[in-house]
Design an enzyme around this catalytic site. Structure first.
Site, PDB file in Angstrom:
ATOM      1  N   CYS A   1      -0.574   3.917  11.193  1.00  0.00           N
ATOM      2  CA  CYS A   1      -0.415   5.160  11.955  1.00  0.00           C
ATOM      3  C   CYS A   1      -1.578   5.294  12.935  1.00  0.00           C
ATOM      4  CB  CYS A   1      -0.305   6.363  11.033  1.00  0.00           C
ATOM      5  SG  CYS A   1      -1.676   6.572   9.883  1.00  0.00           S
TER       6      CYS A   1
ATOM      7  N   CYS B   1       0.882  -1.184   0.000  1.00  0.00           N
ATOM      8  CA  CYS B   1       0.000   0.000   0.000  1.00  0.00           C
ATOM      9  C   CYS B   1       0.909   1.221   0.000  1.00  0.00           C
ATOM     10  CB  CYS B   1      -0.935  -0.021   1.206  1.00  0.00           C
ATOM     11  SG  CYS B   1      -1.964  -1.508   1.337  1.00  0.00           S
ATOM     12  N   ALA B   2       1.474   1.532  -1.159  1.00  0.00           N
ATOM     13  CA  ALA B   2       2.678   2.366  -1.223  1.00  0.00           C
ATOM     14  C   ALA B   2       2.439   3.877  -1.220  1.00  0.00           C
ATOM     15  CB  ALA B   2       3.486   1.997  -2.466  1.00  0.00           C
TER      16      ALA B   2
ATOM     17  N   GLY C   1       6.509   7.899   0.311  1.00  0.00           N
ATOM     18  CA  GLY C   1       7.695   8.135   1.137  1.00  0.00           C
ATOM     19  C   GLY C   1       8.449   6.873   1.493  1.00  0.00           C
TER      20      GLY C   1
END
Length: 252
Positions: A191, A65-66, A70
């Site tokens: 996150c 899931c690029a 970053g």
């Protein structure tokens, strides 16, 4: 509001300080791979998570899931133009951003081994079984820091969404595990603040896929907390870094 009640129950006395830290600007570092190339600014905790995959030149790597890109920059810099990197994201809009970042922030030697694709991540385990040496799964998550700083997202936040995301994250991690070669490594990251999206997802995959075992990630950033299965970097203890959770698993 439900958001604040939910996390106050999770973090207890730590929550007021963590809440204030989450409202802050964060701690980004500059990624620059050439004087004529665009710099990219990425949370230092995200850099840590990508480097935890311990990519070596010659590895076949998947960034499942690029976008926005970053972590792909970090992985590409570790490959040094040797091996392969499939940078995948199923969202067309996010994929355009990913392609821009790769084309404008990496030298040609690093770009040459990257292939950008738009597959559904849960299909990799079926169609790319045991194809990759290293997989980074930076899973779609609650993005609590973003939610907190967006009144529109805060208004519609719910605990049910956290549970739904944890199910999706589990499906993605199962796919990553199945796409991993024996002896390969996957780093699972989010996150998110909630253990439902972090340790609980890892706990379930360790039960469902007995070939996997946890590896402790060394050399933590200042203030990072070790959890049962991984590392949680939260801004109140880590000088503004995060939130980032990551866990490292190896396939026997």
């Amino acid at each position: 509001m439900e958001f604040f009640d939910y996390y106050e129950k999770l973090f207890g006395e730590r929550w007021p300080g963590l809440l204030e830290a989450l409202k802050g600007e964060g701690c980004a570092v500059e990624l620059r791979f050439g004087d004529s190339l665009e710099p990219y600014f990425l949370d230092e905790a995200s850099v840590f998570a990508a480097k935890a995959l311990d990519v070596k030149p010659g590895d076949d790597v998947l960034d499942m899931c690029a976008a926005p890109g970053g972590k792909t920059l970090v992985l590409a810099s570790m490959l040094k133009g040797e091996g392969s990197l499939q940078s995948n994201d199923r969202s067309p809009d996010r994929r355009l951003r990913l392609q821009h970042v790769i084309e404008n922030s990496l030298p040609e030697a690093f770009r040459s081994v990257i292939r950008v694709t738009g597959y559904d991540g849960v299909k990799f385990g079926l169609h790319k079984k045991e194809c990759f040496d290293k997989i980074l799964l930076d899973a779609p998550c609650s993005s609590d820091r973003h939610v907190l700083n967006s009144p529109a997202h805060l208004e519609v936040w719910s605990a049910k969404r956290v549970k739904r995301l944890s199910v999706e994250q589990g499906a993605l991690l199962a796919s990553a595990v199945d796409a991993l070669k024996p002896g390969g490594t996957v780093v699972y990251g989010t996150c998110a603040l909630s253990p439902l999206e972090n340790d609980d997802v890892v706990r379930k995959i360790l039960k469902k896929r007995p070939s996997m075992h946890m590896v402790e990630i060394p050399d933590l950033l200042p203030g990072a907390d070790r959890t049962e299965f991984g590392v949680h970097i939260l801004p109140d203890h880590s000088e503004g870094r995060g939130p980032i959770y990551c866990a490292k698993l190896v396939k026997e």
